[in-house]
Design an enzyme around this catalytic site. Structure first.
Site, short mmCIF file in Angstrom:
data_model
loop_
_atom_site.label_atom_id
_atom_site.label_comp_id
_atom_site.label_asym_id
_atom_site.label_seq_id
_atom_site.Cartn_x
_atom_site.Cartn_y
_atom_site.Cartn_z
N LYS A 46 28.80 38.37 33.80
CA LYS A 46 29.40 39.41 34.63
C LYS A 46 30.30 40.35 33.80
O LYS A 46 30.88 41.27 34.34
CB LYS A 46 30.24 38.78 35.74
N ARG A 95 34.96 38.74 54.22
CA ARG A 95 35.75 39.93 54.56
C ARG A 95 35.07 40.72 55.66
O ARG A 95 35.71 41.24 56.57
CB ARG A 95 35.92 40.82 53.33
N SER A 133 38.29 42.69 43.71
CA SER A 133 38.77 42.88 42.34
C SER A 133 38.13 44.12 41.74
O SER A 133 38.77 44.89 41.01
CB SER A 133 38.41 41.67 41.47
#
Ligand code: PNS
Length: 175
Positions: A46, A95, A133
């Site tokens: 990542k 979320r 993030s």
């Protein structure tokens, strides 16, 4: 009567870096289990902004006030790691509905791999339902205001990493 073993939960993630949304989840999760391990994935694929050590350090500092929370890192399969920690619960945050498909896929695969480990989904506080993030890094990189979205030490670390340029004469909006 035999005493019940403590319930250990894993809260896994990339945490690049930890945000107030993660902290909200940690607070909720820490109330549900005896021990909560915030586990940082060492995920070079990542291409994280922060090293695993830096991500752990920030996570440790901001969770220091929780007596039953610790910070660790892991590689490889999450369920194997959870098993090595004697954890019976994996905690993940949802979320918005857009998170659900990916989370469901992971939870079902993890259940197939180790049925004894249960994934528990917690709803993020609504104030953090838009927060990631990724979006925090983008905003700070472009000189925007991220106060209130990440803990102050994370904000300072990000500002160091992205000294950035702000457009003069244009007042920053606070959150
Ligand atoms: O913060 P993230 O990036 O959403 O966290 C994703 C994470 C770390 C939970 C996920 O990538 C993971 O568990 N990786 C470990 C590898 C693994 O176990 N894969 C199979 C699960 S389907």
């Amino acid at each position: 009567m035999a005493t019940k073993p403590p319930v250990v939960g894993i809260y896994p993630g990339t945490f690049d870096p930890i945000t107030n949304g993660h902290l909200d989840l940690i607070e909720r999760g820490a109330r549900l289990v005896d021990r909560l391990v915030v586990s940082v994935l060492r995920n070079e694929r990542k291409q994280p902004l922060f090293s695993v050590q830096e991500r752990m350090e920030m996570a440790r500092e901001v969770t220091a006030g929780f007596s039953n929370v610790e910070v660790d890192h892991f590689d490889g399969l999450l369920v194997d790691y959870a098993c090595s920690k004697r954890a019976s619960v994996i905690i993940r945050g949802i979320r918005a509905i857009s998170d659900y498909e990916y989370e469901l896929q992971m939870a079902l695969m993890n259940r197939r791999l180790r049925p004894e480990i249960e994934t528990v989904f917690l709803m993020s506080g609504e104030a953090y339902s838009f927060l990631s993030s990724q979006i925090v890094k983008e905003v700070i990189r472009l000189g925007g205001n991220i106060s209130g979205l990440v803990p102050p030490i994370v904000e300072a670390t990000l500002k160091n990493r992205f000294p950035g340029e702000r457009i003069e004469g244009c007042k920053q909006h606070s959150i």
